[in-house]
Design a protein around this motif. Structure first.
Motif, PDB file in Angstrom:
ATOM      1  N   ALA A   9      52.122 -11.251  26.833  1.00 58.69           N
ATOM      2  CA  ALA A   9      50.796 -10.685  27.086  1.00 58.69           C
ATOM      3  C   ALA A   9      50.911  -9.348  27.814  1.00 58.69           C
ATOM      4  O   ALA A   9      50.201  -8.392  27.481  1.00 58.69           O
ATOM      5  CB  ALA A   9      49.952 -11.657  27.897  1.00 58.69           C
ATOM      6  N   ARG A  10      51.813  -9.266  28.783  1.00 58.49           N
ATOM      7  CA  ARG A  10      52.018  -7.999  29.487  1.00 58.49           C
ATOM      8  C   ARG A  10      52.574  -6.929  28.549  1.00 58.49           C
ATOM      9  O   ARG A  10      52.197  -5.762  28.644  1.00 58.49           O
ATOM     10  CB  ARG A  10      52.983  -8.194  30.654  1.00 58.49           C
ATOM     11  N   HIS A  47      54.621  -7.922  18.623  1.00 63.26           N
ATOM     12  CA  HIS A  47      54.737  -8.281  20.035  1.00 63.26           C
ATOM     13  C   HIS A  47      55.513  -9.569  20.238  1.00 63.26           C
ATOM     14  O   HIS A  47      56.286  -9.687  21.184  1.00 63.26           O
ATOM     15  CB  HIS A  47      53.362  -8.365  20.698  1.00 63.26           C
ATOM     16  N   THR A  74      52.091  -6.721  25.316  1.00 58.38           N
ATOM     17  CA  THR A  74      51.007  -6.279  24.446  1.00 58.38           C
ATOM     18  C   THR A  74      50.079  -5.319  25.191  1.00 58.38           C
ATOM     19  O   THR A  74      49.712  -4.269  24.657  1.00 58.38           O
ATOM     20  CB  THR A  74      50.213  -7.484  23.934  1.00 58.38           C
ATOM     21  N   PHE A  75      49.725  -5.663  26.417  1.00 61.58           N
ATOM     22  CA  PHE A  75      48.876  -4.772  27.214  1.00 61.58           C
ATOM     23  C   PHE A  75      49.565  -3.438  27.453  1.00 61.58           C
ATOM     24  O   PHE A  75      48.940  -2.376  27.334  1.00 61.58           O
ATOM     25  CB  PHE A  75      48.522  -5.421  28.552  1.00 61.58           C
ATOM     26  N   PHE A 105      48.220   0.200  26.295  1.00 65.04           N
ATOM     27  CA  PHE A 105      48.045   1.233  27.303  1.00 65.04           C
ATOM     28  C   PHE A 105      48.880   2.468  26.970  1.00 65.04           C
ATOM     29  O   PHE A 105      48.392   3.597  27.025  1.00 65.04           O
ATOM     30  CB  PHE A 105      48.425   0.691  28.686  1.00 65.04           C
TER      31      PHE A 105
END
Length: 117
Positions: free
Chosen positions: A42-43, A27, A45-46, A50
């Motif tokens: 962070a986005r 990431h 990775t999310f 998802f």
């Protein structure tokens, strides 16, 4: 068994595992490549987690649907290459996990050093 549907499901599971590997282990490199900040990382990775969950769940449903359908009159399809790819991706994930656990942390700053922000 409808092998084409099973193969599509296995390929979707493989895509989910690839998204999981990228989101878990790469990431920071990907966010640097895309010139994202910490919030973007962070986005990313999310989004990777998802996407891997969605692709994996879709793949499991497709494979189960293909196993339940009748394959009468369908062309012959080889599942072995897709299964080898799935198995190798699972092994690669565990190799990355083992390497991440056993790699020592980066050295701390020597005494008297400071971090410039």
């Amino acid at each position: 068994m409808r092998k084409t549907t099973v193969r599509r499901g296995i390929r979707a599971i493989c895509a989910g595992i690839i998204a999981l590997i990228v989101a878990t282990f790469f990431h920071s490199e990907l966010s640097t490549l895309l010139m994202l900040g910490i919030e973007g990382e962070a986005r990313l990775t999310f989004l990777g987690f998802f996407l891997s969950g969605m692709l994996g769940g879709f793949g499991v449903l497709m494979a189960a649907l293909g196993l339940l359908q009748s394959g009468v009159g369908q062309p012959r399809v080889r599942l072995f290459p897709s299964l080898v790819l799935l198995f190798s991706l699972v092994v690669l994930f565990f190799v990355f996990t083992y390497t991440w656990i056993t790699t020592p942390p980066p050295p701390a700053l020597p005494p008297g050093e400071s971090i410039n922000i």
